[in-house]
Design an enzyme around this catalytic site. Structure first.
Site, PDB file in Angstrom:
ATOM      1  N   ASP A 177      26.823  17.529 -28.740  1.00  0.00           N
ATOM      2  CA  ASP A 177      27.936  17.645 -29.669  1.00  0.00           C
ATOM      3  C   ASP A 177      28.661  18.942 -29.308  1.00  0.00           C
ATOM      4  OD1 ASP A 177      29.452  17.380 -32.109  1.00  0.00           O
ATOM      5  OD2 ASP A 177      27.723  16.326 -32.953  1.00  0.00           O
ATOM      6  N   GLU A 230      35.594  12.415 -31.541  1.00  0.00           N
ATOM      7  CA  GLU A 230      35.471  12.016 -32.956  1.00  0.00           C
ATOM      8  C   GLU A 230      36.866  12.009 -33.566  1.00  0.00           C
ATOM      9  OE1 GLU A 230      33.606  13.272 -37.263  1.00  0.00           O
ATOM     10  OE2 GLU A 230      34.491  14.742 -35.926  1.00  0.00           O
ATOM     11  N   ASP A 259      27.972  11.657 -41.357  1.00  0.00           N
ATOM     12  CA  ASP A 259      28.997  11.991 -42.354  1.00  0.00           C
ATOM     13  C   ASP A 259      29.253  10.854 -43.335  1.00  0.00           C
ATOM     14  OD1 ASP A 259      29.538  14.485 -41.156  1.00  0.00           O
ATOM     15  OD2 ASP A 259      30.902  13.551 -39.708  1.00  0.00           O
TER      16      ASP A 259
HETATM   17  C1  GLC Z   1      32.877  16.555 -38.016  1.00  0.00           C
HETATM   18  C2  GLC Z   1      31.390  16.466 -38.176  1.00  0.00           C
HETATM   19  C3  GLC Z   1      31.036  16.908 -39.556  1.00  0.00           C
HETATM   20  C4  GLC Z   1      31.471  18.343 -39.729  1.00  0.00           C
HETATM   21  C5  GLC Z   1      32.956  18.501 -39.433  1.00  0.00           C
HETATM   22  C6  GLC Z   1      33.326  19.936 -39.243  1.00  0.00           C
HETATM   23  O1  GLC Z   1      33.547  15.642 -38.826  1.00  0.00           O
HETATM   24  O2  GLC Z   1      30.938  15.188 -37.864  1.00  0.00           O
HETATM   25  O3  GLC Z   1      29.661  16.782 -39.814  1.00  0.00           O
HETATM   26  O4  GLC Z   1      31.204  18.772 -41.030  1.00  0.00           O
HETATM   27  O5  GLC Z   1      33.323  17.847 -38.238  1.00  0.00           O
HETATM   28  O6  GLC Z   1      32.810  20.412 -38.038  1.00  0.00           O
END
Ligand code: GLC
Length: 533
Positions: free
Chosen positions: A101, A266, A328
């Site tokens: 990640d 993402e 999430d």
């Molecule tokens: C993304 C992650 C989430 C996090 C956010 C801020 O959406 O998946 O878990 O809180 O980014 O980094």
């Protein structure tokens, strides 16, 4: 004709591990890298070939690792760099891939870059973050909101300016228009690529560039009070800006210097915006995460129509992908129920494109209710009345029926599901009717059959209960029929007779039966039928 070559990430299933909750090896109640290593054989048994780890970097854990204070280190909670090297080696030894990640949109407020940046207005790193003067009335520079509630701007008393944070105030956004920031983050990526990491899932990649004029976001006409406060606005100027694609391309170009590395983005955007992240020349992300199955009502007509919309919107050569859960979102079993979770799994693993699974979904793990005084997630804590905590989907993996489900010998950082003595890997492994056995067989079939992992997709028939489609490669064809309702229904396409044999079903008793003309499906039933040649 040359046989088309497919890459590992097109053929295989990706499995997301939330490292805090997978396996603890030290007894501190938090999962770690050594714990993951000890469970790799399980993943291999399940047929997993690629693992994505949520962040394992040093972090004050304001957002459980999504607030990074050192992009090239390992948080001591998770282990050491030696543990990481061992993990990577053990993964590769098993013919698997490791995806990290990457959280480039923002750092932790304790990252040395930010500490420098906020130390004075003329610090060389001042412009690494997004600093603005107060508006004329002394208020925030514009109306942008934080995803986690409240304003997106935080006042810094010491230097008398605001900084922007799309998430927590402990997660200041980096200024990606600054070439020094770009270079620094490319250095971070290179560091992990040189180690042999097989790809990145890039956190909120569509947030990276903001409007250069910092215009106010417009109100969201569809906002309802049950939604998070962030959704009062459309993030028209704070996300998805045209120049973001230059950054995605820059990341992709870097990955292209290595062999077969994967770039996932993402991205929570509507389909027509999402697909722009493949890049004009397919020079963007390999896989812009497709969350349409997460955001949609569980309804056959609607799902069939978004599948078609997505297939139709993909750029030529763009590889599709599907997701039904992550750290999430509510777990699929809690969203659609135990029975329909099997339908969701069949959908995920037979649609065209790379599936990404979320740990524990293969057991039918459910969202665990967390009492208010045990809530950990900042999104839950900041908006307590809206029921937005992500903790319920982040509870420890249920391995066996020993205390704490074999996850830890200490006190788990989040409480476990009460049902873990029944719902766990050890029990389900030996039960041919379990969710786990079902997932394993689906993954196996998908892997064995090119029609299912790289084959063409053809919608067949839909009504208010049924979705059906064919996956096809050379002479082999599979017809997938899914009943999204709890009631029996008929699969009866008008102009076509399909003949074949059921090879995998939600109820294994159906397997081996032959299909001819009309077929009656039980409620919540899904069938994969191999059609006669
Ligand atoms: C993304 C992650 C989430 C996090 C956010 C801020 O959406 O998946 O878990 O809180 O980014 O980094």
């Amino acid at each position: 004709m040359m046989e088309q070559q497919y890459l590992w990430w097109q053929k295989e299933v990706i499995y997301q591990i939330y490292p805090r909750s997978f396996q603890d090896s030290t007894g501190d109640g938090v999962g770690d890298l050594k714990g993951i290593i000890s469970r790799l054989d399980y993943l291999q048994w399940l047929g997993i070939k690629a693992v994505w780890l949520s962040p394992i970097y040093p972090s004050p854990m304001a957002d459980f690792g999504y607030d990074v204070s050192d992009y090239c280190g390992i948080h001591p909670l998770f282990g050491t760099m030696e543990d990481f090297d061992e993990l990577l080696q053990e993964i590769h030894k098993r013919g698997m891939k490791l995806i990290l990640d990457l959280v480039p949109n923002h750092s932790s407020n304790e990252h040395p870059w930010f500490l420098e940046s906020k130390s004075s207005r003329d610090n060389p790193k001042r412009d690494w973050y997004i600093w603005k003067d107060a508006a004329e009335d002394g208020g925030e520079p514009n109306n942008w909101l934080s995803v986690f509630g409240g304003s997106g701007w935080e006042w810094d008393e010491h230097t008398q300016q605001y900084y922007y944070h799309a998430f927590l105030k402990e997660q200041p956004d980096l200024n990606w228009r600054n070439p020094e920031v770009q270079e620094a983050m490319m250095g971070v990526m290179r560091f992990w690529l040189e180690k042999g990491v097989d790809g990145f899932r890039v956190d909120v990649i569509y947030h990276i560039i903001k409007d250069d004029k910092f215009r106010d976001n417009p109100p969201n006409p569809d906002y309802k009070p049950s939604m998070s406060t962030y959704e009062q606005q459309l993030a028209s100027y704070s996300t998805d800006q045209p120049e973001v694609h230059d950054i995605v391309k820059m990341m992709r170009n870097l990955l292209n210097q290595y062999d077969e590395r994967l770039l996932i983005g993402e991205i929570y955007l509507p389909i027509h915006r999402l697909v722009t992240y493949y890049g004009n020349e397919l020079d963007g992300a390999h896989l812009p995460f497709n969350f349409v199955l997460i955001n949609i009502d569980w309804n056959a007509t609607k799902i069939a129509s978004v599948i078609n919309e997505y297939e139709g919107a993909l750029p030529e050569g763009g590889w599709p992908n599907w997701v039904i859960g992550n750290h999430d979102q509510p777990r699929i079993t809690s969203r659609v129920g135990n029975e329909q979770a099997k339908i969701a799994a069949m959908l995920l693993l037979t649609l065209r494109g790379t599936p990404t699974m979320y740990y524990g979904d293969e057991l039918g793990m459910r969202d665990v209710p967390i009492p208010q005084d045990e809530v950990q997630d900042p999104q839950g804590l900041n908006m307590p009345d809206l029921d937005l905590s992500r903790d319920p989907a982040r509870t420890p993996m249920q391995w066996n029926d020993s205390e704490n489900a074999g996850f830890t010998e200490g006190k788990p950082w989040l409480r476990l599901a009460k049902n873990y003595k029944r719902v766990n890997v050890a029990k389900q492994k030996d039960d041919e009717y379990s969710m786990l056995s079902y997932y394993k067989r689906l993954i196996e079939l998908r892997q064995q059959e090119p029609a299912l992992h790289v084959g063409a997709f053809e919608p067949v028939f839909t009504n208010s209960s049924i979705i059906s489609y064919i996956r096809k490669h050379e002479q082999t064809q599979f017809l997938v029929i899914l009943n999204l309702s709890h009631k029996p229904c008929k699969f009866a396409p008008e102009h076509h007779h399909y003949k074949g044999t059921v090879v995998l079903a939600t109820d294994p008793e159906q397997e081996g039966s032959t299909l001819d003309k009309t077929i009656a499906l039980a409620g919540d039933e899904g069938l994969i039928v191999q059609l006669d040649a």
